[in-house]
Design an enzyme around this catalytic site. Structure first.
Site, PDB file in Angstrom:
ATOM      1  N   HIS A 110     -11.524  -1.663   9.668  1.00  0.00           N
ATOM      2  CA  HIS A 110     -10.517  -2.477  10.351  1.00  0.00           C
ATOM      3  C   HIS A 110     -11.080  -3.076  11.636  1.00  0.00           C
ATOM      4  O   HIS A 110     -10.594  -4.106  12.115  1.00  0.00           O
ATOM      5  CB  HIS A 110      -9.279  -1.632  10.699  1.00  0.00           C
ATOM      6  CG  HIS A 110      -8.479  -1.218   9.509  1.00  0.00           C
ATOM      7  ND1 HIS A 110      -8.760  -0.088   8.788  1.00  0.00           N
ATOM      8  CD2 HIS A 110      -7.397  -1.783   8.917  1.00  0.00           C
ATOM      9  CE1 HIS A 110      -7.889   0.034   7.803  1.00  0.00           C
ATOM     10  NE2 HIS A 110      -7.050  -0.980   7.866  1.00  0.00           N
ATOM     11  N   LYS A 139      -9.246   1.474  -5.026  1.00  0.00           N
ATOM     12  CA  LYS A 139      -9.935   0.979  -3.831  1.00  0.00           C
ATOM     13  C   LYS A 139     -10.738   2.116  -3.185  1.00  0.00           C
ATOM     14  O   LYS A 139     -10.460   3.287  -3.459  1.00  0.00           O
ATOM     15  CB  LYS A 139      -8.917   0.404  -2.846  1.00  0.00           C
ATOM     16  CG  LYS A 139      -7.852   1.404  -2.339  1.00  0.00           C
ATOM     17  CD  LYS A 139      -6.794   0.689  -1.525  1.00  0.00           C
ATOM     18  CE  LYS A 139      -5.820   1.693  -0.914  1.00  0.00           C
ATOM     19  NZ  LYS A 139      -4.708   1.038  -0.207  1.00  0.00           N
ATOM     20  N   HIS A 140     -11.802   1.807  -2.390  1.00  0.00           N
ATOM     21  CA  HIS A 140     -12.282   0.542  -1.870  1.00  0.00           C
ATOM     22  C   HIS A 140     -13.719   0.377  -2.371  1.00  0.00           C
ATOM     23  O   HIS A 140     -14.609   1.095  -1.894  1.00  0.00           O
ATOM     24  CB  HIS A 140     -12.267   0.530  -0.355  1.00  0.00           C
ATOM     25  CG  HIS A 140     -10.957   0.919   0.264  1.00  0.00           C
ATOM     26  ND1 HIS A 140     -10.529   2.236   0.394  1.00  0.00           N
ATOM     27  CD2 HIS A 140      -9.957   0.160   0.793  1.00  0.00           C
ATOM     28  CE1 HIS A 140      -9.348   2.264   0.981  1.00  0.00           C
ATOM     29  NE2 HIS A 140      -8.963   1.021   1.240  1.00  0.00           N
ATOM     30  N   ASP A 188       0.858  -1.185   0.000  1.00  0.00           N
ATOM     31  CA  ASP A 188       0.000   0.000   0.000  1.00  0.00           C
ATOM     32  C   ASP A 188       0.893   1.232   0.000  1.00  0.00           C
ATOM     33  O   ASP A 188       1.345   1.672   1.057  1.00  0.00           O
ATOM     34  CB  ASP A 188      -0.882   0.029   1.251  1.00  0.00           C
ATOM     35  CG  ASP A 188      -1.877  -1.110   1.309  1.00  0.00           C
ATOM     36  OD1 ASP A 188      -2.996  -0.933   0.820  1.00  0.00           O
ATOM     37  OD2 ASP A 188      -1.523  -2.173   1.856  1.00  0.00           O
ATOM     38  N   ASP A 247      -9.752  -6.327   0.355  1.00  0.00           N
ATOM     39  CA  ASP A 247      -9.027  -5.684   1.442  1.00  0.00           C
ATOM     40  C   ASP A 247      -8.636  -6.790   2.418  1.00  0.00           C
ATOM     41  O   ASP A 247      -9.095  -7.931   2.318  1.00  0.00           O
ATOM     42  CB  ASP A 247      -9.910  -4.625   2.105  1.00  0.00           C
ATOM     43  CG  ASP A 247      -9.103  -3.510   2.747  1.00  0.00           C
ATOM     44  OD1 ASP A 247      -7.891  -3.700   2.956  1.00  0.00           O
ATOM     45  OD2 ASP A 247      -9.687  -2.458   3.054  1.00  0.00           O
ATOM     46  N   ARG A 261       4.408   2.883   2.919  1.00  0.00           N
ATOM     47  CA  ARG A 261       5.214   1.769   3.424  1.00  0.00           C
ATOM     48  C   ARG A 261       6.695   2.039   3.187  1.00  0.00           C
ATOM     49  O   ARG A 261       7.517   1.802   4.063  1.00  0.00           O
ATOM     50  CB  ARG A 261       4.800   0.458   2.754  1.00  0.00           C
ATOM     51  CG  ARG A 261       3.319   0.123   2.852  1.00  0.00           C
ATOM     52  CD  ARG A 261       2.810   0.019   4.276  1.00  0.00           C
ATOM     53  NE  ARG A 261       1.396  -0.355   4.339  1.00  0.00           N
ATOM     54  CZ  ARG A 261       0.480   0.291   5.023  1.00  0.00           C
ATOM     55  NH1 ARG A 261       0.811   1.375   5.716  1.00  0.00           N
ATOM     56  NH2 ARG A 261      -0.771  -0.121   5.051  1.00  0.00           N
ATOM     57  N   ARG A 319      -6.762  10.604   2.321  1.00  0.00           N
ATOM     58  CA  ARG A 319      -6.465   9.575   1.315  1.00  0.00           C
ATOM     59  C   ARG A 319      -7.311   9.782   0.060  1.00  0.00           C
ATOM     60  O   ARG A 319      -7.053   9.133  -0.974  1.00  0.00           O
ATOM     61  CB  ARG A 319      -6.717   8.190   1.898  1.00  0.00           C
ATOM     62  CG  ARG A 319      -5.905   7.889   3.149  1.00  0.00           C
ATOM     63  CD  ARG A 319      -6.393   6.646   3.852  1.00  0.00           C
ATOM     64  NE  ARG A 319      -6.118   5.446   3.085  1.00  0.00           N
ATOM     65  CZ  ARG A 319      -6.615   4.251   3.367  1.00  0.00           C
ATOM     66  NH1 ARG A 319      -7.454   4.102   4.401  1.00  0.00           N
ATOM     67  NH2 ARG A 319      -6.309   3.205   2.634  1.00  0.00           N
TER      68      ARG A 319
END
Length: 492
Positions: A184, A171-172, A71, A256, A79, A141
């Protein structure tokens, strides 16, 4: 029940695994050679460029088509920059600038870094329309609140990554921007009719498909009008009827992370994997906390589901085929066509400067007091450095720097801050202030007690203190955003 080698191979090919170390475990290399679809890298897998290059080379030693994904959205979700912050501003900043060519250049530069390391699939861009300002998981985002603008920048991002030879994953699906729960942790509900989804949430996905995005990621959320009681990841109506049928997507559908509370929940990873495959997903992102035993148990559950009729054999074969097509299209040795990409630091800072918005007045001082009001990050962002202080400390800036944590039990002495400012400007730094009542309360107390307060908002700019004399919106909290804000505050 994994005695059928053909079914085991097909099941393996549908999985994206992860591991907790900076080197490749033997079990990952072994399953990779046996046909594992791919691996997802997280911040804990990354030390520096040479280490990542060596890691990926080791992973692919026996099978060059192994997908290596991560990601890398730029901005707050990174990352590669997990220990230092991304060199690129994220989608909210790019949407604020609203220059599609700039967005394509930024994503081409980002993709160029990934390609140089051997990463072939970027689980980005986020194309959700941020229609709920208090959304706990999207925010900066997103390219913005306007579906047409988000769609246009989605096209630019997909093509930018493609310019560098990296596959994009939008996404998403079918849209996470109207949620008020983090998937999450639980299953969010988007209680809207399909007509609203078609006008508000789906245009960016249609745009991504039109731009040739080879992959789309599902969301673990319910849309009762579409999915009934099921999350979209488990919904044939969402993945089959809407995404495959109405929108005409022919690429790979990626889930996901199935370990998330909105997916596996109490049922477990294996059951979640079977349900998502049966609904139409192809490549299953298992999550970050993955072990060999969990992967093998998931494979066994998929094979058992074929034998007992829960998962049609032809559906598993179709998913494995789509994963193989994606892998072939993202081979590490694939030529990029010689496309030149911008220099990362230059294009990132240029974009952050253009995104910065300044309102009111910025009082000048040879040494202003800068107070960062810290708050816990979202799960998607993680513990990535943010704010002005890391940049200012690294550059030995002429400022008095303070970091406070108002959401903890740490008291905030407003009078002491006023005395410390000593008549000069008092600059407060926060992110997603609208989501934290305690931080808003502190800011209002400071602005009531002191006349020269400036707020630097480094998250989604949904709230402004009425008594502040100045307000800066950076649309992101990374190093490029911090430098752009520091330049406005300390120079000029």
């Amino acid at each position: 029940m994994t005695d059928d080698p053909s079914l085991r191979s097909q099941a393996l090919r549908t999985l994206l695994a992860a591991f907790p170390t900076a080197t490749a475990p033997d079990w990952v290399r072994r399953l990779g050679d046996q046909g594992l679809g791919g691996v997802v890298l997280f911040g804990h897998n990354i030390v520096d460029e040479s280490q990542v290059t060596g890691l990926i080379s080791t992973l692919r030693a026996g099978r060059p088509e192994l997908i290596v994904a991560l990601d890398e959205e730029g901005g707050d979700v990174t990352r590669l920059g997990y220990t230092s912050g991304s060199r690129y501003p994220g989608n909210a900043a790019l949407g604020a600038v609203d220059d599609e060519n700039l967005t394509r250049q930024v994503y081409a530069a980002l993709g160029g870094e990934l390609a140089a390391l051997g990463i072939t699939l970027d689980l980005a861009p986020t194309v959700d329309v941020n229609s709920a300002p208090d959304n706990p998981v999207i925010g900066t985002r997103s390219f913005g609140t306007d579906p047409a603008r988000v769609a246009a920048h989605t096209v630019a991002a997909v093509r930018g990554l493609g310019d560098a030879g990296v596959a994009a994953c939008a996404k998403h699906f079918p849209g996470h921007g109207a949620t008020r729960v983090d998937s999450h942790e639980a299953v969010p509900v988007v209680d809207a009719p399909l007509s609203v989804l078609r006008e508000r949430d789906l245009p960016p996905f249609a745009a991504a498909i039109g731009a040739g995005a080879p992959a789309i990621m599902t969301a673990h959320l319910r849309v009762p009008a579409l999915t009934g009681d099921l999350p979209a990841t488990f919904s044939p109506a969402a993945l089959g009827d809407l995404l495959r049928g109405e929108l005409g997507f022919g690429g790979a559908i990626i889930t996901d992370a199935l370990e998330m509370g909105g997916a596996a929940g109490d049922a477990g990873m294996g059951i979640a994997a079977v349900r998502s495959l049966a609904a139409g997903a192809d490549l299953l992102c298992l999550g970050a906390k993955i072990t060999e035993e969990l992967v093998e148990a998931t494979v066994a559950e998929i094979v058992a589901a074929v034998h007992d009729g829960r998962l049609p054999a032809e559906r598993l074969a179709d998913a494995a085929r789509r994963c193989a097509v994606l892998a072939a299209a993202t081979r590490a040795d694939r030529a990029t066509g010689g496309v030149s990409v911008p220099v990362p630091d230059e294009i990132g800072l240029a974009a952050a400067r253009r995104a910065l918005r300044v309102y009111g007045t910025l009082p000048r001082s040879p040494r202003p007091l800068i107070v960062e009001l810290d708050a816990p990050p979202t799960i998607a962002v993680g513990e990535v450095p943010w704010g002005l202080l890391p940049y200012l400390e690294a550059t030995d800036a002429p400022a008095d720097l303070v970091r406070l944590r108002p959401l903890s039990d740490e008291p905030v002495d407003v009078d002491a801050l006023a005395r410390r400012a000593a008549g000069g400007p008092l600059i407060l730094v926060s992110r997603d202030t609208h989501r934290h009542a305690r931080i808003r309360e502190v800011i209002e107390q400071v602005t009531a007690a002191y006349p020269q307060v400036v707020l630097v908002e480094m998250g989604w700019p949904a709230w402004r203190p009425p008594r502040a004399v100045g307000y800066l919106a950076t649309f992101g909290a990374g190093p490029a955003n911090a430098r752009a804000a520091a330049e406005a505050l300390l120079t000029g």
